[in-house]
Motif scaffolding. Structure first.
Motif, PDB file in Angstrom:
ATOM      1  N   GLU A 109       0.942  -1.221   0.107  1.00  0.00           N
ATOM      2  CA  GLU A 109      -0.016  -0.087  -0.115  1.00  0.00           C
ATOM      3  C   GLU A 109       0.991   1.289  -0.217  1.00  0.00           C
ATOM      4  N   ALA A 110       2.054   1.107   0.127  1.00  0.00           N
ATOM      5  CA  ALA A 110       3.116   2.551   0.469  1.00  0.00           C
ATOM      6  C   ALA A 110       2.901   3.323  -0.896  1.00  0.00           C
ATOM      7  N   TYR A 111       2.763   2.626  -2.099  1.00  0.00           N
ATOM      8  CA  TYR A 111       2.545   3.483  -3.184  1.00  0.00           C
ATOM      9  C   TYR A 111       1.557   4.494  -3.224  1.00  0.00           C
ATOM     10  N   LYS A 112       0.610   4.485  -2.480  1.00  0.00           N
ATOM     11  CA  LYS A 112      -0.544   5.207  -2.185  1.00  0.00           C
ATOM     12  C   LYS A 112      -0.175   6.566  -1.521  1.00  0.00           C
ATOM     13  N   THR A 113       0.805   6.190  -0.908  1.00  0.00           N
ATOM     14  CA  THR A 113       1.038   7.770  -0.153  1.00  0.00           C
ATOM     15  C   THR A 113       1.546   8.922  -1.100  1.00  0.00           C
ATOM     16  N   PRO A 114       1.221   9.901  -1.035  1.00  0.00           N
ATOM     17  CA  PRO A 114       1.884  11.037  -1.909  1.00  0.00           C
ATOM     18  C   PRO A 114       3.223  11.368  -1.557  1.00  0.00           C
ATOM     19  N   LEU A 115       4.069  11.546  -2.526  1.00  0.00           N
ATOM     20  CA  LEU A 115       5.450  11.959  -2.283  1.00  0.00           C
ATOM     21  C   LEU A 115       5.800  13.249  -2.776  1.00  0.00           C
ATOM     22  N   PHE A 116       6.628  13.941  -2.056  1.00  0.00           N
ATOM     23  CA  PHE A 116       7.384  15.362  -2.330  1.00  0.00           C
ATOM     24  C   PHE A 116       8.770  15.658  -2.089  1.00  0.00           C
ATOM     25  N   ASP A 117       9.476  16.247  -2.830  1.00  0.00           N
ATOM     26  CA  ASP A 117      10.745  16.624  -2.537  1.00  0.00           C
ATOM     27  C   ASP A 117      10.881  18.071  -3.138  1.00  0.00           C
ATOM     28  N   GLY A 118      11.226  19.118  -2.289  1.00  0.00           N
ATOM     29  CA  GLY A 118      11.400  20.361  -2.970  1.00  0.00           C
ATOM     30  C   GLY A 118      13.031  20.506  -3.022  1.00  0.00           C
ATOM     31  N   PHE A 119      13.808  19.611  -2.538  1.00  0.00           N
ATOM     32  CA  PHE A 119      15.334  19.687  -2.505  1.00  0.00           C
ATOM     33  C   PHE A 119      15.739  20.695  -1.585  1.00  0.00           C
ATOM     34  N   GLU A 120      15.092  21.026  -0.594  1.00  0.00           N
ATOM     35  CA  GLU A 120      15.534  22.053   0.161  1.00  0.00           C
ATOM     36  C   GLU A 120      16.778  21.926   1.179  1.00  0.00           C
ATOM     37  N   GLY A 121      17.143  20.492   1.557  1.00  0.00           N
ATOM     38  CA  GLY A 121      17.909  20.228   2.337  1.00  0.00           C
ATOM     39  C   GLY A 121      19.287  19.811   1.763  1.00  0.00           C
ATOM     40  N   GLU A 122      20.028  18.928   2.585  1.00  0.00           N
ATOM     41  CA  GLU A 122      21.544  18.521   1.755  1.00  0.00           C
ATOM     42  C   GLU A 122      21.411  17.173   1.428  1.00  0.00           C
ATOM     43  N   ASN A 123      20.082  16.709   1.426  1.00  0.00           N
ATOM     44  CA  ASN A 123      19.885  15.239   0.705  1.00  0.00           C
ATOM     45  C   ASN A 123      18.414  15.032   0.449  1.00  0.00           C
ATOM     46  N   PHE A 124      18.202  13.765   0.039  1.00  0.00           N
ATOM     47  CA  PHE A 124      16.902  13.738  -0.542  1.00  0.00           C
ATOM     48  C   PHE A 124      15.985  13.610   0.727  1.00  0.00           C
ATOM     49  N   SER A 125      14.823  14.068   0.580  1.00  0.00           N
ATOM     50  CA  SER A 125      13.823  14.060   1.793  1.00  0.00           C
ATOM     51  C   SER A 125      13.243  12.806   2.158  1.00  0.00           C
ATOM     52  N   ARG A 126      13.027  12.259   3.154  1.00  0.00           N
ATOM     53  CA  ARG A 126      12.279  10.951   3.371  1.00  0.00           C
ATOM     54  C   ARG A 126      10.856  11.117   2.604  1.00  0.00           C
ATOM     55  N   GLU A 127      10.263  12.126   2.786  1.00  0.00           N
ATOM     56  CA  GLU A 127       8.909  12.299   2.166  1.00  0.00           C
ATOM     57  C   GLU A 127       8.787  12.030   0.875  1.00  0.00           C
TER      58      GLU A 127
END
Length: 322
Positions: free
Chosen positions: A25-43
């Motif tokens: 079911e994990a694919y149903k969770t929306p994903l977002f990354d604005g690349f604001e940090g120093e690595n890829f976001s967990r979300e």
């Protein structure tokens, strides 16, 4: 709440042998990354795949290079192959994590912003900025092209859709662009790999001489022109919102928006159904080219993925789509 659901799915997948249903079911969770940090976001669910093809690439989290003046992802490829080696590629691609991939026949929306750094390649070569593929089972024979790709050729931006091979409705001599009638789409036929590639969208600088590779016509893929062309690569930030639903049985559908403008709808036979292929679709973005000289750089921002169009499209554009 979305962060908690995503974290729970990832945790249970890693520690509990009976968590397959939650992982599925994990694919149903929306994903977002604005690349604001120093690595890829967990979300965001993204990662840089470190393999031999990607050794010519580099990744940088640029704290001021984004569309909003904040963070962006700077991806570059440098010369790493002999320019005569057609089988060698230079990549700096970002992948979705395998445990978050979407089932192949499920419609899903993707969004991202991209900006071409100068110089923009002008040569007649293979360049991709984003691609959508079907999983291939480990050890399976064959090389299957992306069922959707955003490409660059001679400084022109265009999109292609791949399907299994069908006999063409008509065909021109090699090197002459197709002459397609209503309900037909220009394609490049590749019967030796059981594939055909359709030309589905182009920018305003695209001319007949740019489409000579697509010298045949098919009625298995339908394009509905929504009255807008793709933006040109030199126009600054381009925000894409794209829905993918492969359908090698003829039920496929793709929607392409750019900068909140509806570009095209593609329907029909989309993708592949060959036996060694896997259960999921996946997306990767970043500069990919065949062997070439010099350095090529792209900036990316505002990645998002959701089963809900409203999480990816702006409100006005979302109202246009059924």
């Amino acid at each position: 709440m979305k962060k908690k659901v995503f974290a729970l799915a990832m945790f249970l997948t890693s520690v509990l042998p009976g968590a397959e249903a939650i992982a599925d079911e994990a694919y149903k969770t929306p994903l977002f990354d604005g690349f604001e940090g120093e690595n890829f976001s967990r979300e965001g669910g993204l990662y840089y795949k470190d393999n031999a093809e990607q050794r010519a690439g580099s990744v940088e989290f640029d704290r001021t290079g984004g569309r909003d003046g904040k963070g962006a992802l700077k991806l570059s490829v440098r010369s790493g192959c002999n320019v005569s080696a057609d089988s060698c590629s230079e990549r700096a691609e970002i992948w979705e994590r395998p445990e978050l991939r979407v089932p192949y026949f499920t419609p899903v929306w993707y969004g991202f912003s991209v900006k071409f750094a100068d110089p923009i390649p002008q040569d007649d070569h293979r360049y991709l900025i984003a691609q959508w593929k079907r999983e291939i089972d480990p050890g399976a024979p064959g090389d299957f092209s992306p069922f959707l790709a955003l490409r660059l050729r001679k400084g022109r931006l265009f999109a292609t859709v791949e399907a299994n091979h069908f006999a063409p409705v008509s065909e021109q001599p090699k090197g002459m662009p197709a002459k397609c009638g209503p309900g037909q789409t220009p394609v490049w036929m590749r019967p030796d790999t059981n594939q055909m590639r359709a030309l589905v969208a182009t920018d305003a600088n695209w001319g007949p001489e740019d489409g000579t590779l697509f010298n045949a016509c098919t009625d298995k893929i339908e394009i509905i022109d929504r009255g807008n062309r793709l933006p040109t690569p030199d126009s600054g930030w381009i925000d894409f919102a794209i829905m993918t639903k492969p359908g090698p049985d003829g039920t496929g559908r793709i929607e392409i928006f750019a900068n909140d403008k509806w570009i095209v709808t593609i329907k029909g036979y989309i993708g592949h159904n060959d036996p060694p292929l896997g259960d999921n679709q996946y997306f990767k973005f970043g500069p990919y080219r065949a062997a070439a000289e010099g350095e090529w750089t792209l900036y990316y921002d505002n990645f998002r993925r959701s089963l809900n169009k409203s999480d990816v499209l702006g409100p006005d554009a979302a109202r246009l789509v059924e």
